[in-house]
Scaffold this motif. Structure first.
Motif, mmCIF file in Angstrom:
data_model
loop_
_atom_site.group_PDB
_atom_site.id
_atom_site.type_symbol
_atom_site.label_atom_id
_atom_site.label_comp_id
_atom_site.label_asym_id
_atom_site.label_seq_id
_atom_site.Cartn_x
_atom_site.Cartn_y
_atom_site.Cartn_z
ATOM 1 N N ALA A 16 0.823 -1.210 0.000
ATOM 2 C CA ALA A 16 0.000 0.000 0.000
ATOM 3 C C ALA A 16 0.859 1.263 0.000
ATOM 4 O O ALA A 16 0.620 2.185 -0.780
ATOM 5 N N THR A 17 1.867 1.284 0.855
ATOM 6 C CA THR A 17 2.704 2.478 0.968
ATOM 7 C C THR A 17 3.479 2.739 -0.316
ATOM 8 O O THR A 17 3.563 3.884 -0.769
ATOM 9 N N THR A 18 4.043 1.699 -0.909
ATOM 10 C CA THR A 18 4.804 1.910 -2.143
ATOM 11 C C THR A 18 3.888 2.247 -3.317
ATOM 12 O O THR A 18 4.334 2.878 -4.280
ATOM 13 N N SER A 19 2.622 1.879 -3.239
ATOM 14 C CA SER A 19 1.680 2.215 -4.305
ATOM 15 C C SER A 19 1.160 3.639 -4.191
ATOM 16 O O SER A 19 0.567 4.154 -5.145
ATOM 17 N N VAL A 68 12.156 -0.512 6.343
ATOM 18 C CA VAL A 68 13.310 -1.013 5.584
ATOM 19 C C VAL A 68 12.866 -1.490 4.200
ATOM 20 O O VAL A 68 13.517 -1.166 3.192
ATOM 21 N N LEU A 69 11.767 -2.223 4.120
ATOM 22 C CA LEU A 69 11.301 -2.708 2.815
ATOM 23 C C LEU A 69 10.855 -1.566 1.903
ATOM 24 O O LEU A 69 11.158 -1.578 0.702
ATOM 25 N N VAL A 70 10.159 -0.581 2.453
ATOM 26 C CA VAL A 70 9.721 0.558 1.629
ATOM 27 C C VAL A 70 10.937 1.335 1.125
ATOM 28 O O VAL A 70 10.974 1.755 -0.042
ATOM 29 N N ARG A 77 12.645 0.490 -7.269
ATOM 30 C CA ARG A 77 11.609 0.788 -8.258
ATOM 31 C C ARG A 77 11.605 2.243 -8.718
ATOM 32 O O ARG A 77 11.358 2.537 -9.881
ATOM 33 N N TYR A 78 11.868 3.154 -7.794
ATOM 34 C CA TYR A 78 11.753 4.574 -8.111
ATOM 35 C C TYR A 78 13.098 5.275 -8.247
ATOM 36 O O TYR A 78 13.143 6.483 -8.470
#
Length: 109
Positions: A16-19, A68-70, A77-78
């Motif tokens: 959700a956060t990365t989207s 950490v994952l975000v 990705r970005y």
């Protein structure tokens, strides 16, 4: 089983956060759906986790691993850069999560 629910909560929150970036202020429907469903999954699974894991332990793990994952996904990705202090800080977060889960005796978990 309770750590599996926590794992699903972390995955939902990270998705959700990365989207959020891709949702472009909720103007793109696909990523917006991922945001809503991801947070729904995250909070439902986190609430299931809290039946057996103390809230402080669960939240520290959920937020620490999520951070950490975000950060990693943002880099991958970005193309967001992580300088040395950021990498060291993220390492401290990982160490903290491990200490809370593996060494802490303050609460049964």
């Amino acid at each position: 089983m309770h750590y599996f629910a926590l794992f699903l909560a972390i995955l939902g929150e990270v998705a959700a956060t990365t989207s959020l970036k891709a949702a472009e202020s909720f103007t793109r429907i696909g990523p917006t759906i991922v945001v809503v469903v991801g947070y729904l999954v995250a909070f439902v699974c986190l609430s299931v986790t809290l039946k057996t894991i103390p809230v402080g332990i669960a939240y520290a793990t959920w937020s620490g691993v999520g951070i950490v994952l975000v950060a990693f996904i943002g880099w991958w990705r970005y193309g967001q850069r992580l300088d040395l202090p950021a990498i060291v800080g993220l390492g401290f977060i990982i160490v903290g999560v491990l200490m809370v889960n593996l060494l802490s005796k303050t609460e049964v978990h």
